[in-house]
Design an enzyme around this catalytic site. Structure first.
Site, PDB file in Angstrom:
ATOM      1  N   ASN A   9      56.275  20.843  43.146  1.00 26.35           N
ATOM      2  CA  ASN A   9      55.519  21.446  44.253  1.00 26.35           C
ATOM      3  C   ASN A   9      56.545  22.025  45.222  1.00 26.35           C
ATOM      4  O   ASN A   9      57.187  21.287  45.965  1.00 26.35           O
ATOM      5  CB  ASN A   9      54.668  20.352  44.923  1.00 26.35           C
ATOM      6  CG  ASN A   9      53.979  20.862  46.175  1.00 26.35           C
ATOM      7  OD1 ASN A   9      53.973  22.059  46.456  1.00 26.35           O
ATOM      8  ND2 ASN A   9      53.396  19.951  46.938  1.00 26.35           N
ATOM      9  N   LYS A  11      56.110  23.845  47.752  1.00 20.56           N
ATOM     10  CA  LYS A  11      55.597  23.969  49.134  1.00 20.56           C
ATOM     11  C   LYS A  11      55.938  25.350  49.715  1.00 20.56           C
ATOM     12  O   LYS A  11      55.921  26.326  48.977  1.00 20.56           O
ATOM     13  CB  LYS A  11      56.150  22.821  49.981  1.00 20.56           C
ATOM     14  CG  LYS A  11      55.863  21.461  49.338  1.00 20.56           C
ATOM     15  CD  LYS A  11      56.049  20.308  50.252  1.00 20.56           C
ATOM     16  CE  LYS A  11      55.695  19.024  49.497  1.00 20.56           C
ATOM     17  NZ  LYS A  11      55.766  17.831  50.295  1.00 20.56           N
ATOM     18  N   HIS A  95      46.128  18.410  48.476  1.00 19.39           N
ATOM     19  CA  HIS A  95      47.402  17.787  48.855  1.00 19.39           C
ATOM     20  C   HIS A  95      47.271  17.218  50.277  1.00 19.39           C
ATOM     21  O   HIS A  95      46.568  17.782  51.107  1.00 19.39           O
ATOM     22  CB  HIS A  95      48.524  18.830  48.796  1.00 19.39           C
ATOM     23  CG  HIS A  95      49.880  18.217  48.967  1.00 19.39           C
ATOM     24  ND1 HIS A  95      50.392  17.922  50.206  1.00 19.39           N
ATOM     25  CD2 HIS A  95      50.803  17.814  48.061  1.00 19.39           C
ATOM     26  CE1 HIS A  95      51.591  17.362  50.041  1.00 19.39           C
ATOM     27  NE2 HIS A  95      51.857  17.291  48.756  1.00 19.39           N
ATOM     28  N   GLU A  97      49.114  17.334  52.754  1.00 24.47           N
ATOM     29  CA  GLU A  97      49.455  18.274  53.833  1.00 24.47           C
ATOM     30  C   GLU A  97      48.286  19.214  54.124  1.00 24.47           C
ATOM     31  O   GLU A  97      48.065  19.636  55.252  1.00 24.47           O
ATOM     32  CB  GLU A  97      50.729  19.048  53.461  1.00 24.47           C
ATOM     33  CG  GLU A  97      51.966  18.175  53.618  1.00 24.47           C
ATOM     34  CD  GLU A  97      53.098  18.473  52.654  1.00 24.47           C
ATOM     35  OE1 GLU A  97      53.145  19.566  52.067  1.00 24.47           O
ATOM     36  OE2 GLU A  97      53.958  17.574  52.486  1.00 24.47           O
ATOM     37  N   GLU A 167      49.630  10.057  45.680  1.00 20.77           N
ATOM     38  CA  GLU A 167      50.750  10.288  46.587  1.00 20.77           C
ATOM     39  C   GLU A 167      50.507   9.551  47.900  1.00 20.77           C
ATOM     40  O   GLU A 167      49.818  10.066  48.790  1.00 20.77           O
ATOM     41  CB  GLU A 167      50.883  11.787  46.891  1.00 20.77           C
ATOM     42  CG  GLU A 167      51.094  12.651  45.666  1.00 20.77           C
ATOM     43  CD  GLU A 167      51.755  13.974  46.022  1.00 20.77           C
ATOM     44  OE1 GLU A 167      52.851  14.219  45.542  1.00 20.77           O
ATOM     45  OE2 GLU A 167      51.171  14.735  46.804  1.00 20.77           O
ATOM     46  N   GLY A 173      58.039  13.107  51.408  1.00 20.21           N
ATOM     47  CA  GLY A 173      59.092  13.743  52.200  1.00 20.21           C
ATOM     48  C   GLY A 173      59.799  12.802  53.162  1.00 20.21           C
ATOM     49  O   GLY A 173      60.527  13.239  54.050  1.00 20.21           O
ATOM     50  N   SER A 213      58.609  11.324  47.388  1.00 16.95           N
ATOM     51  CA  SER A 213      60.061  11.079  47.337  1.00 16.95           C
ATOM     52  C   SER A 213      60.579  10.688  45.949  1.00 16.95           C
ATOM     53  O   SER A 213      61.437   9.811  45.833  1.00 16.95           O
ATOM     54  CB  SER A 213      60.458  10.022  48.379  1.00 16.95           C
ATOM     55  OG  SER A 213      60.140  10.485  49.673  1.00 16.95           O
TER      56      SER A 213
HETATM   57  P1  PGA Z   1      58.262  14.863  48.133  1.00 18.31           P
HETATM   58  O1  PGA Z   1      56.859  15.614  48.078  1.00 18.31           O
HETATM   59  O2  PGA Z   1      58.727  14.670  46.705  1.00 18.31           O
HETATM   60  O3  PGA Z   1      59.178  15.776  48.907  1.00 18.31           O
HETATM   61  O4  PGA Z   1      58.060  13.551  48.819  1.00 18.31           O
HETATM   62  C1  PGA Z   1      55.895  15.265  47.133  1.00 18.31           C
HETATM   63  C2  PGA Z   1      54.640  16.075  47.357  1.00 18.31           C
HETATM   64  O5  PGA Z   1      54.303  16.356  48.512  1.00 18.31           O
HETATM   65  O6  PGA Z   1      53.947  16.462  46.405  1.00 18.31           O
END
Ligand code: PGA
Length: 253
Positions: A9, A11, A95, A97, A167, A173, A213
């Site tokens: 992803n 982003k 997601h 976010e 997640e 993140g 992460s």
């Molecule tokens: P990350 O993001 O690996 O940077 O924690 C995962 C995601 O948001 O799908």
């Protein structure tokens, strides 16, 4: 047997040119890779350049979001038909976010999931609890509401075409990961939930990915857990070397 899936992803990172370079690099590095499904989800503006870069490979293209309507007066939105014709096979839906910054509800997620399936896109449906919810012992309650919401009115035939990404929001993140045991426990809960809604045969076909992460260093242990069928990778998917390592760890685990 579920084939592991590693999805990147990206982003809101990478210009068209940068995306082309990263995807080309990955295409070279992953040429010999077998037994794992790799999906790249760049921003909309880079779908076409990534499509070109992965043309002669097994890597699949995905998007990060979509509207549920085929077309219409929805300024700023992208339709499932557009994604399909842009070469996408997958689309990330719900997601965290999007849920937190753009107020996406379980109802929107459900509309998008149904529409993606109608247009032959396999949705990667994201669910996960926030830190305060985990601390209040509400993880299963929250995940159950999100899963039931996303899969509302779906048939088993439709459900088996989806992918779920668990997640935990506190792990995205942040550098904090759920322990393999913590993740596996929620994955098991999700699988049981799917089994009671759609039957065991269907539930056994659905890949449940872990996200939050994921790095080369922790991926082997996470992917080695029986109920973890792959990973949705954010930060580490922007680095070709890291992403390649995660993909190779998926094969070994
Ligand atoms: P990350 O993001 O690996 O940077 O924690 C995962 C995601 O948001 O799908």
């Amino acid at each position: 047997m579920r084939i592991p899936i590693i999805a990147g992803n990206w982003k809101m990172y990478k210009t068209e040119e940068e995306a082309f370079q990263l995807a080309s690099e990955l295409q070279k590095r992953l040429k010999d890779v077998n037994g794992v499904k790799v999906i790249l989800c760049p921003p909309f503006t880079s779908l076409s350049s990534v499509r070109k870069a992965i043309e002669n490979s097994l890597i699949l293209l995905g998007a990060q979001n979509m509207h549920w309507e085929e077309k219409g007066a929805y300024t700023g939105e992208i339709s499932p038909h557009m994604l399909l014709t842009a070469g996408c096979k997958h689309v990330i839906i719900g997601h965290s976010e999007r849920r937190s910054y753009f107020s996406e509800t379980d109802e929107f997620v459900n509309l998008k999931v149904k529409s993606a399936l109608k247009f032959d896109l396999s949705p990667i449906i994201c669910v996960g609890e926030k830190l305060d919810q985990r601390e209040a012992n509400k993880t299963e309650e929250v995940v159950e509401i999100q899963v039931k919401g996303a899969f509302k009115n779906l048939s088993a035939q439709e459900a088996e075409k989806t992918i779920i990404a668990y997640e935990p929001v506190w792990a995205i993140g942040t550098g904090r990961t759920a322990t393999p045991a913590q993740a596996n426990e929620v994955h098991t809960f999700i699988r049981e939930l799917l089994s009671s809604e759609f039957g065991k045969q269907c539930a056994d076909k659905i890949n449940i990915l872990y996200g939050g992460s994921v790095k080369p260093e922790n991926s082997k242990e996470l992917l080695g857990m029986p109920e973890i069928d792959g990973a949705l990778v954010g930060g580490a998917s922007l680095d070709a070397e890291f992403f390649e390592k995660i993909v190779r760890n998926a094969i070994e685990s």
